[in-house]
Write an enzyme that holds these catalytic residues in place. Structure first.
Site, PDB file in Angstrom:
ATOM      1  N   ARG A 174       0.836  -1.207   0.000  1.00  0.00           N
ATOM      2  CA  ARG A 174       0.000   0.000   0.000  1.00  0.00           C
ATOM      3  C   ARG A 174       0.873   1.260   0.000  1.00  0.00           C
ATOM      4  O   ARG A 174       0.680   2.156  -0.820  1.00  0.00           O
ATOM      5  CB  ARG A 174      -0.903   0.041   1.229  1.00  0.00           C
ATOM      6  N   GLN A 257     -14.404  11.623  12.081  1.00  0.00           N
ATOM      7  CA  GLN A 257     -14.375  13.081  11.950  1.00  0.00           C
ATOM      8  C   GLN A 257     -13.334  13.675  12.901  1.00  0.00           C
ATOM      9  O   GLN A 257     -12.542  14.539  12.509  1.00  0.00           O
ATOM     10  CB  GLN A 257     -15.772  13.639  12.255  1.00  0.00           C
ATOM     11  N   HIS A 261      -9.706  15.357  11.469  1.00  0.00           N
ATOM     12  CA  HIS A 261      -9.635  16.819  11.483  1.00  0.00           C
ATOM     13  C   HIS A 261      -8.386  17.350  12.176  1.00  0.00           C
ATOM     14  O   HIS A 261      -8.253  18.549  12.416  1.00  0.00           O
ATOM     15  CB  HIS A 261     -10.919  17.430  12.043  1.00  0.00           C
ATOM     16  N   TYR A 409     -11.908  -7.294   6.789  1.00  0.00           N
ATOM     17  CA  TYR A 409     -11.028  -8.458   6.655  1.00  0.00           C
ATOM     18  C   TYR A 409     -11.209  -9.422   7.831  1.00  0.00           C
ATOM     19  O   TYR A 409     -11.390  -8.998   8.973  1.00  0.00           O
ATOM     20  CB  TYR A 409      -9.544  -8.038   6.663  1.00  0.00           C
ATOM     21  N   LEU A 438     -11.421  12.530  -0.775  1.00  0.00           N
ATOM     22  CA  LEU A 438     -12.086  11.218  -0.725  1.00  0.00           C
ATOM     23  C   LEU A 438     -12.629  10.910   0.664  1.00  0.00           C
ATOM     24  O   LEU A 438     -13.509  10.081   0.829  1.00  0.00           O
ATOM     25  CB  LEU A 438     -11.153  10.115  -1.235  1.00  0.00           C
ATOM     26  N   TYR A 439     -12.079  11.606   1.692  1.00  0.00           N
ATOM     27  CA  TYR A 439     -12.497  11.361   3.067  1.00  0.00           C
ATOM     28  C   TYR A 439     -13.770  12.133   3.446  1.00  0.00           C
ATOM     29  O   TYR A 439     -14.190  12.135   4.595  1.00  0.00           O
ATOM     30  CB  TYR A 439     -11.380  11.713   4.048  1.00  0.00           C
ATOM     31  N   HIS A 442     -19.507  12.118   4.349  1.00  0.00           N
ATOM     32  CA  HIS A 442     -20.737  12.615   4.970  1.00  0.00           C
ATOM     33  C   HIS A 442     -21.932  11.666   4.860  1.00  0.00           C
ATOM     34  O   HIS A 442     -22.847  11.746   5.683  1.00  0.00           O
ATOM     35  CB  HIS A 442     -21.035  14.024   4.440  1.00  0.00           C
ATOM     36  N   GLY A 580      -7.732   5.066  -0.877  1.00  0.00           N
ATOM     37  CA  GLY A 580      -7.701   5.529   0.511  1.00  0.00           C
ATOM     38  C   GLY A 580      -6.700   4.773   1.375  1.00  0.00           C
ATOM     39  O   GLY A 580      -5.995   5.382   2.188  1.00  0.00           O
ATOM     40  N   SER A 584      -3.764   6.238   3.892  1.00  0.00           N
ATOM     41  CA  SER A 584      -3.992   6.027   5.307  1.00  0.00           C
ATOM     42  C   SER A 584      -2.806   5.311   5.959  1.00  0.00           C
ATOM     43  O   SER A 584      -2.244   5.794   6.951  1.00  0.00           O
ATOM     44  CB  SER A 584      -5.291   5.218   5.453  1.00  0.00           C
TER      45      SER A 584
HETATM   46  C1  HEM Z   1     -22.641  16.592  11.869  1.00  0.00           C
HETATM   47  C2  HEM Z   1     -21.579  16.249  11.268  1.00  0.00           C
HETATM   48  C3  HEM Z   1     -20.832  17.022  10.212  1.00  0.00           C
HETATM   49  C4  HEM Z   1     -21.003  18.290   9.759  1.00  0.00           C
HETATM   50  C5  HEM Z   1     -22.064  19.296  10.175  1.00  0.00           C
HETATM   51  C6  HEM Z   1     -19.975  18.527   8.777  1.00  0.00           C
HETATM   52  C7  HEM Z   1     -19.790  19.701   8.092  1.00  0.00           C
HETATM   53  C8  HEM Z   1     -18.689  20.017   7.350  1.00  0.00           C
HETATM   54  C9  HEM Z   1     -18.413  21.311   6.780  1.00  0.00           C
HETATM   55  C10 HEM Z   1     -19.330  22.520   6.873  1.00  0.00           C
HETATM   56  C11 HEM Z   1     -17.239  21.218   6.147  1.00  0.00           C
HETATM   57  C12 HEM Z   1     -16.529  22.340   5.382  1.00  0.00           C
HETATM   58  C13 HEM Z   1     -16.903  22.242   3.936  1.00  0.00           C
HETATM   59  C14 HEM Z   1     -16.208  23.262   3.041  1.00  0.00           C
HETATM   60  O1  HEM Z   1     -15.138  22.962   2.556  1.00  0.00           O
HETATM   61  O2  HEM Z   1     -16.758  24.323   2.824  1.00  0.00           O
HETATM   62  C15 HEM Z   1     -16.739  19.879   6.328  1.00  0.00           C
HETATM   63  C16 HEM Z   1     -15.528  19.420   5.873  1.00  0.00           C
HETATM   64  C17 HEM Z   1     -15.092  18.127   6.014  1.00  0.00           C
HETATM   65  N1  HEM Z   1     -15.769  17.070   6.570  1.00  0.00           N
HETATM   66 FE1  HEM Z   1     -17.522  17.211   7.535  1.00  0.00          FE
HETATM   67  N2  HEM Z   1     -19.214  17.407   8.654  1.00  0.00           N
HETATM   68  C18 HEM Z   1     -19.702  16.470   9.511  1.00  0.00           C
HETATM   69  C19 HEM Z   1     -19.233  15.186   9.669  1.00  0.00           C
HETATM   70  C20 HEM Z   1     -18.171  14.636   9.006  1.00  0.00           C
HETATM   71  C21 HEM Z   1     -17.764  13.265   9.107  1.00  0.00           C
HETATM   72  C22 HEM Z   1     -18.449  12.196   9.934  1.00  0.00           C
HETATM   73  C23 HEM Z   1     -16.680  13.111   8.331  1.00  0.00           C
HETATM   74  C24 HEM Z   1     -15.960  11.820   8.129  1.00  0.00           C
HETATM   75  C25 HEM Z   1     -14.696  11.659   8.075  1.00  0.00           C
HETATM   76  C26 HEM Z   1     -16.371  14.417   7.751  1.00  0.00           C
HETATM   77  C27 HEM Z   1     -15.297  14.698   6.924  1.00  0.00           C
HETATM   78  C28 HEM Z   1     -14.988  15.959   6.483  1.00  0.00           C
HETATM   79  C29 HEM Z   1     -13.736  16.310   5.847  1.00  0.00           C
HETATM   80  C30 HEM Z   1     -12.582  15.380   5.561  1.00  0.00           C
HETATM   81  C31 HEM Z   1     -13.800  17.676   5.580  1.00  0.00           C
HETATM   82  C32 HEM Z   1     -12.694  18.553   4.995  1.00  0.00           C
HETATM   83  C33 HEM Z   1     -12.024  19.289   6.151  1.00  0.00           C
HETATM   84  C34 HEM Z   1     -11.028  20.317   5.697  1.00  0.00           C
HETATM   85  O3  HEM Z   1     -10.591  20.248   4.557  1.00  0.00           O
HETATM   86  O4  HEM Z   1     -10.680  21.195   6.492  1.00  0.00           O
HETATM   87  N3  HEM Z   1     -17.311  15.303   8.168  1.00  0.00           N
HETATM   88  N4  HEM Z   1     -17.652  19.169   7.041  1.00  0.00           N
END
Ligand code: HEM
Length: 671
Positions: A174, A257, A261, A409, A438-439, A442, A580, A584
């Site tokens: 990987r 999440q 983050h 697995y 890809l992550y 939502h 992914g 990872s």
């Molecule tokens: C109630 C739960 C959640 C809310 C309200 C939420 C909301 C958001 C918002 C508003 C953004 C910013 C979007 C933009 O680029 O304008 C974001 C980014 C993102 N979310 Fe969620 N999200 C939630 C749950 C999750 C979950 C469970 C994951 C799973 C891994 C996830 C992964 C991501 C990722 C990877 C980003 C990009 C972050 C970054 O580039 O800074 N989110 N989300």
């Protein structure tokens, strides 16, 4: 008289020329119908495309210049673009990870060095490559073997030599797919010291499509991509909640999440290709803060501990007022509920604050353990060593609980850095923009959140830390462990409340000029899809996608991942896993603590600290820090409908009313 090429180019560069097209005079066209100076013409168009074709709709040469040079420039239909050879690398001619380099305006060379292929476009396999190709099973076959034959795997899992050999193969096969050191970024499609050394960029595993290419995907597909809102509404938006057949639960969802983050922290002020997480991996900045200044605000400065407050005999994060470490909260959140933790955005979701609280407790617990062992250590050494232990615990839990669950697995994954000590492996990592995209899982999110005997809509749930105090961590853990998460692949499962986030993922991918889904498949050793039907595994969405995109080779990465046919009984399709997993595992094992000089007991305060890492698990983390040691896992055990009462006061709020992106952007430009 024609405007001399050099003058035209200069006018263009000076931003004068709105020259759309140039009509060659007969004298300039040879008997064979070729332009005498095609390079000049091409260079205009390179310039023109760079400055956006839309600016070139009319001839706006200053009058004086026009009469002076008596230039004959006429508006022609856009088809002239088609005569002009585009940057030859736009057609992505180099295969098998060969590197395309232009040599002059209309020629290119493929650099096939160390690809295992040769020929003009790196398409002919060398002997050993050919042999490997014949012998190597497809990813789907490997996946099938790993997710079936449970009895055989139970035996293998207990033979440590076999388990180690397979685990070593999983890790190396990987992580060899990840460029290390990193190569491109969203502004540099060629290798450069800038792209290597500037940590404020996410890296890229494929270079961006050139601005001078005829279509957004290079040469394939239409000149314009379909409306991103339409894509979300037609293919991504949830109609009815589709539970994940692998049984993923909400406990997993918030772990995902919370964990990600720390390294997905886009710096939206700079643009989607930039990050604020300069550690590029598991450094736990979401617990300790990104900067030393923030870290010091969060620290108690005694016994290595973090600041905390006790509520009803239990430990919770301190408030912003206590730490002065800023967080993002809407103005209506009362002061006593404005908890302050490492990541500024974690006030958004109580699930995030739950994990932040658990890790805070774990930090302070480990500090106590270390202090017992080392009464001679000062605050600083206790703090720093505890941080390294928590990094180790996190990686252990992510590999052995989190990835184990996701993979499906029967083979038992193992976190053991020693497996790589005799391998060619670089202990460094750079987060890729594509990994972030890809992550965006939502679809995992349910439509409402069930805790104990209450059900919360998104609107009731977001920015509501009182939930954590009302129910306590024990009920949260129990409830989240019982509630199913949504399936990610297969389409139509993004909850309405976050549909704008899905649209933003598409828009930002376009802004970063991502190559197509099929180019990413090739980059990660997968065969490109031949048709939309092959992508979705059905006919309806496939036909609509075909109409909108025109060509399977123009299908975009993010919507492609979400509409892809899931593997049988699985949460993801093949592409999500095969792209992914390398990101990872490289990110986890490339961590400094996994390197030979670090991976020894003394780094972690001796045997006791090392043992904490080597025995870490999700269940243990919960048991050590949540009252009553509630049972937990990353999957539901008995999916049973929970009898919950919706909070009547706001239960009929339409999901579509909620716009978390706006909600967040209003507070600040974070997330
Ligand atoms: C109630 C739960 C959640 C809310 C309200 C939420 C909301 C958001 C918002 C508003 C953004 C910013 C979007 C933009 O680029 O304008 C974001 C980014 C993102 N979310 Fe969620 N999200 C939630 C749950 C999750 C979950 C469970 C994951 C799973 C891994 C996830 C992964 C991501 C990722 C990877 C980003 C990009 C972050 C970054 O580039 O800074 N989110 N989300």
């Amino acid at each position: 008289m024609l405007l001399p090429c050099a003058l035209l180019a200069a006018l263009l560069a000076a931003g004068h020329a709105g020259v759309l097209f140039y009509v060659p005079r007969d004298s300039e066209v040879s008997a064979a119908g070729e332009l005498s100076d095609p390079l000049c013409v091409r260079s205009w168009f390179v310039a023109a495309r760079k400055q956006r074709a839309s600016q070139f709709v009319s001839l706006i040469l200053p009058g004086a210049a026009r009469s002076l040079v008596q230039v004959e420039l006429v508006l022609l239909p856009a088809l002239v673009f088609d005569f002009i050879p585009a940057n030859p690398c736009c057609s992505l001619p180099c295969q098998n990870r060969g590197v395309c380099m232009t040599t002059g305006f209309d020629r290119y060379e493929c650099d096939c060095t160390r690809t295992g292929y040769y020929g003009e476009n790196c398409t002919t396999p060398e002997f050993f490559t050919w042999l490997k190709l014949i012998l190597k099973p497809t990813p789907n076959t490997v996946h099938y073997i790993l997710t079936h034959f449970k009895g055989v795997w139970n035996i293998i899992n207990n033979i440590s030599f076999l388990r180690d050999t397979i685990m070593r193969y999983v890790l190396t096969s990987r992580s060899h797919l990840i460029d290390s050191p990193p190569t491109y970024n969203s502004d540099y499609s060629y290798k450069s010291w800038e792209a290597y050394s500037n940590l404020s960029y996410y890296t890229r595993s494929l270079p961006p499509v050139g601005h001078d290419c005829p279509t957004p995907m290079g040469v394939k597909g239409k000149k314009e991509l379909p409306d991103s809102k339409l894509i979300v509404e037609k293919f991504l938006l949830r109609r009815k909640f589709i539970p994940d057949p692998q049984g993923t639960n909400v406990m997993f969802t918030f772990f995902a999440q919370h964990f990600t983050h720390q390294f997905f922290k886009t710096d939206h002020k700079k643009g989607p290709g930039f990050t604020k997480a300069y550690g590029h991996g598991v450094d736990l900045n979401h617990i300790y803060g990104e900067t030393l200044e923030r870290q010091l605000k969060l620290r108690l400065r005694k016994d290595g501990k973090l600041k905390y407050q006790m509520i009803d005999g239990e430990m919770y994060p301190p408030t912003v007022k206590d730490t002065q470490a800023e967080m993002i909260y809407p103005p209506h959140v009362p002061e006593h509920l404005q908890f302050s933790v490492g990541q500024e955005v974690f006030g958004l979701v109580p699930g995030l604050m739950m994990y932040a609280t658990i890790w805070l407790r774990e930090h302070n617990r480990v500090c106590d353990v270390l202090k017992q062992e080392h009464p001679e250590w000062d605050d600083e050494q206790l703090f720093q060593t505890t941080r390294l232990i928590l990094i180790g615990e996190t990686i252990k839990i992510v590999i052995e609980d989190y990835v184990q669950h996701l993979s499906g697995y029967h083979f038992k994954l193992k976190f053991d850095p020693e497996l790589l000590f005799n391998q060619r492996f670089q202990y460094q990592n750079r987060i890729a923009a594509e990994f972030n995209t890809l992550y965006h899982w939502h679809p995992l999110l349910p439509d409402t959140f069930q805790i104990h005997n209450q059900e919360y809509t998104f609107q009731q749930f977001l920015y509501n830390n009182s939930i954590m105090l009302e129910h306590g961590l024990s009920h949260m853990v129990k409830s989240f462990s019982k509630q199913s998460a949504g399936r990610v692949a297969g389409g139509k499962n993004v909850p309405a409340a976050v549909q704008k986030v899905a649209k933003a993922s598409i828009d930002q991918s376009r802004q970063m000029r991502y190559q197509s889904l099929n180019e990413y498949r090739k980059r990660f050793m997968l065969k490109p899809f031949k048709s939309f039907e092959e992508l979705t595994g059905e006919k309806e969405m496939a036909a609509e996608l075909e109409e909108l995109y025109g060509d399977i080779d123009a299908m975009e990465l993010y919507p492609g991942l979400l509409v892809e046919k899931p593997r049988p009984g699985a949460i993801f399709g093949e592409t999500m896993v095969e792209i992914g997993a390398p990101f990872s595992l490289k990110g986890l094992m490339g961590n400094t603590i996994c390197s030979p000089e670090y991976w020894k007991p003394s780094t972690f305060g001796g045997k006791v600290g090392f043992e904490i890492i080597n025995t870490a698990s999700l269940q243990k983390l919960i048991c050590n820090n949540v009252k009553g040691c509630p049972f937990t896992a990353f999957h539901v055990l008995n999916p049973e409908p929970t009898e919950a009462t919706i909070n009547v006061s706001t239960s009929n709020t339409a999901m579509e009313d909620i716009n978390p992106t706006l909600l967040l952007k209003e507070q600040s430009a974070e997330l």
